[in-house]
Design a protein around this motif. Structure first.
Motif, short mmCIF file in Angstrom:
data_model
loop_
_atom_site.label_atom_id
_atom_site.label_comp_id
_atom_site.label_asym_id
_atom_site.label_seq_id
_atom_site.Cartn_x
_atom_site.Cartn_y
_atom_site.Cartn_z
N THR A 256 11.45 -30.74 -16.36
CA THR A 256 12.82 -30.91 -15.62
C THR A 256 13.30 -29.60 -14.96
O THR A 256 13.00 -28.56 -15.69
N ASP A 257 13.94 -29.62 -13.98
CA ASP A 257 14.64 -28.68 -13.51
C ASP A 257 15.87 -28.23 -14.56
O ASP A 257 16.58 -28.82 -14.94
N ARG A 258 16.04 -26.62 -14.80
CA ARG A 258 17.10 -26.31 -15.72
C ARG A 258 18.48 -26.29 -14.85
O ARG A 258 18.10 -26.27 -13.40
N GLU A 259 19.48 -26.44 -15.46
CA GLU A 259 20.76 -26.26 -14.79
C GLU A 259 20.78 -25.00 -13.95
O GLU A 259 20.29 -23.78 -14.48
N ASN A 260 21.43 -24.75 -12.84
CA ASN A 260 21.39 -23.80 -11.96
C ASN A 260 19.99 -23.02 -11.91
O ASN A 260 20.02 -21.78 -11.54
N ALA A 261 19.13 -23.71 -11.56
CA ALA A 261 17.57 -23.27 -11.32
C ALA A 261 17.94 -22.64 -9.97
O ALA A 261 18.47 -22.92 -9.16
N LEU A 262 16.93 -21.52 -9.99
CA LEU A 262 16.89 -20.49 -8.99
C LEU A 262 16.11 -21.23 -7.89
O LEU A 262 14.95 -21.81 -8.07
N SER A 263 16.39 -20.93 -6.73
CA SER A 263 15.46 -21.43 -5.49
C SER A 263 14.45 -19.99 -5.30
O SER A 263 14.94 -18.98 -5.46
N LEU A 264 13.46 -20.43 -4.53
CA LEU A 264 12.34 -19.49 -4.18
C LEU A 264 11.69 -19.93 -2.95
O LEU A 264 11.21 -21.19 -2.79
N SER A 265 11.77 -18.94 -1.89
CA SER A 265 11.24 -19.54 -0.55
C SER A 265 9.96 -18.98 -0.33
O SER A 265 9.23 -19.50 0.65
N GLU A 266 9.37 -17.81 -0.79
CA GLU A 266 8.43 -17.01 -0.47
C GLU A 266 7.79 -16.32 -1.75
O GLU A 266 8.47 -15.98 -2.73
N PHE A 267 6.59 -16.01 -1.43
CA PHE A 267 5.96 -15.21 -2.79
C PHE A 267 5.48 -13.81 -1.98
O PHE A 267 4.96 -13.72 -1.34
N LYS A 268 5.98 -12.87 -2.99
CA LYS A 268 5.95 -11.53 -2.37
C LYS A 268 5.09 -10.67 -2.87
O LYS A 268 4.63 -9.66 -2.59
N ASP A 269 4.91 -10.62 -4.23
CA ASP A 269 4.55 -9.45 -5.17
C ASP A 269 3.20 -10.08 -6.15
O ASP A 269 1.95 -9.54 -5.98
N SER A 270 3.45 -10.66 -7.22
CA SER A 270 2.39 -10.83 -8.33
C SER A 270 2.89 -12.38 -8.97
O SER A 270 3.83 -12.72 -9.18
N ILE A 271 1.70 -12.64 -9.82
CA ILE A 271 1.80 -13.55 -10.62
C ILE A 271 1.49 -12.79 -11.95
O ILE A 271 0.37 -12.39 -12.22
N GLU A 272 2.61 -13.23 -13.11
CA GLU A 272 1.83 -12.58 -14.58
C GLU A 272 2.04 -13.57 -15.49
O GLU A 272 2.90 -14.38 -15.51
N PHE A 273 0.67 -13.58 -16.14
CA PHE A 273 0.89 -14.36 -17.52
C PHE A 273 1.22 -13.58 -18.67
O PHE A 273 0.31 -12.35 -18.79
N ARG A 274 2.41 -13.74 -19.41
CA ARG A 274 2.51 -12.59 -20.41
C ARG A 274 2.45 -13.46 -21.75
O ARG A 274 3.52 -14.25 -22.12
N ASN A 275 1.45 -13.01 -22.55
CA ASN A 275 1.61 -13.26 -24.08
C ASN A 275 1.68 -15.10 -23.98
O ASN A 275 2.46 -15.59 -24.93
N ARG B 161 13.22 -23.59 -9.26
CA ARG B 161 13.18 -24.95 -8.75
C ARG B 161 11.96 -25.60 -8.97
O ARG B 161 10.94 -25.05 -8.12
N ILE B 162 11.49 -26.85 -9.41
CA ILE B 162 10.08 -27.24 -9.44
C ILE B 162 9.57 -27.46 -8.25
O ILE B 162 8.60 -26.97 -7.93
N LYS B 163 10.42 -27.90 -7.17
CA LYS B 163 9.97 -28.47 -6.06
C LYS B 163 9.46 -26.96 -5.23
O LYS B 163 8.50 -26.79 -4.55
N ASP B 164 10.33 -25.92 -5.36
CA ASP B 164 10.03 -24.64 -4.65
C ASP B 164 8.82 -23.93 -5.19
O ASP B 164 7.93 -23.46 -4.48
#
Length: 273
Positions: free
Chosen positions: A21-40, A103-106
């Motif tokens: 589920t979405d966290r309270e006050n989840a951040l919105s995201l409209s575009e992908f700019k730089d990188s995807i990182e898997f960390r440990n 936000r999961i939808k974003d």
């Protein structure tokens, strides 16, 4: 009585608690700019670790290929990115933000997924290709189908783009289903693409058409590709070899093929035979 037994089982699924589920006050995201990182990243099914301390970074525009034996955790790894499941420990970051804070939808709007089993609905070619889109033109649908090498066989059907594909696409061959699924991904135009063994169930001729469609789909996109057939990923920017949930090797095709007694080299040798 039989019906009531089925209703009980259906209700168990329908009333199951939503775990992601979405966290309270989840951040919105409209575009992908730089990188995807898997960390440990660690992940377990019923306390049995499937992924163990996975770390890597994919820059925007790169293609990452994931290879390894069946059951090594490849599909689990890509399922964590759209948050179909959550990591046990560690974190996955998009542009430096933990995906659990978004936000999961974003998050999912950034991704197009072409899986081993294409999901088609019992409706027309047009509705399947434009699925999930509120506004589109017929020209856009046809253009997506052309890029995916689907336009020709769609035009051979009685009502062309208004022809019904049948339940789960049962009126189509495996290669045709996959190309309609790729046309849908092209239509959605996502910045991040996840391909889960998209050609593994096809005959050689269908594979060639689907492979050409996939290469066009991957142009100018960030792609994560799971592949059984190593011939399909030699163009990848880098390759991760998973073995029993751990990253055993990483590098380009040329680098990995030079490693004596390397897992990638062994897999490649088997397929060459």
């Amino acid at each position: 009585q039989k019906g009531l037994a089925s209703i009980d089982r259906l209700n168990q699924v329908l009333e199951a608690e939503e775990k992601i589920t979405d966290r309270e006050n989840a951040l919105s995201l409209s575009e992908f700019k730089d990188s995807i990182e898997f960390r440990n990243v660690w992940f377990s099914y019923n306390s049995e670790p499937v992924l163990k301390d996975i770390s890597f970074t994919v820059k925007k525009g790169q293609t990452l290929a994931i290879v390894g034996k069946s059951g090594g955790g490849k599909s689990t790894l890509v399922d964590l990115l759209p948050r179909f499941m959550d990591v046990d420990s560690g974190s996955i970051l998009i542009d430096g933000k933990d995906i659990r804070d978004l936000r999961i939808k974003d998050l999912r709007d950034l991704m197009g997924i072409v899986s081993q089993q294409p999901i088609l609905f019992n409706t027309s070619f047009r509705d399947n290709i434009a699925f999930g889109m509120e506004a589109y033109s017929m020209e856009e649908v046809e253009n997506a189908a052309r890029i995916a090498h689907a336009h020709e066989f769609i035009c051979e059907t009685e009502k062309t783009y208004d022809s019904n594909v049948g339940e789960s696409g049962n009126k189509l061959s495996g290669g045709q289903k996959q190309r309609v699924s790729i046309a849908r991904a092209i239509m959605a135009n996502p910045p991040i693409l996840i391909l889960d063994e998209a050609t593994s169930a096809l005959d050689t001729e269908s594979e060639r058409y689907v492979q050409e469609a996939i290469l066009k789909l991957m142009e100018n996109r960030t792609s994560i590709v799971i592949a059984h057939r190593l011939s399909t990923i030699q163009h990848a920017d880098f390759i991760i070899v998973l073995d029993e949930g751990k990253i055993a090797e990483t590098g380009t095709h040329d680098e990995l093929i030079k490693l004596e007694n390397g897992l990638y080299r062994k897999l490649h040798a088997f397929q060459s035979i």
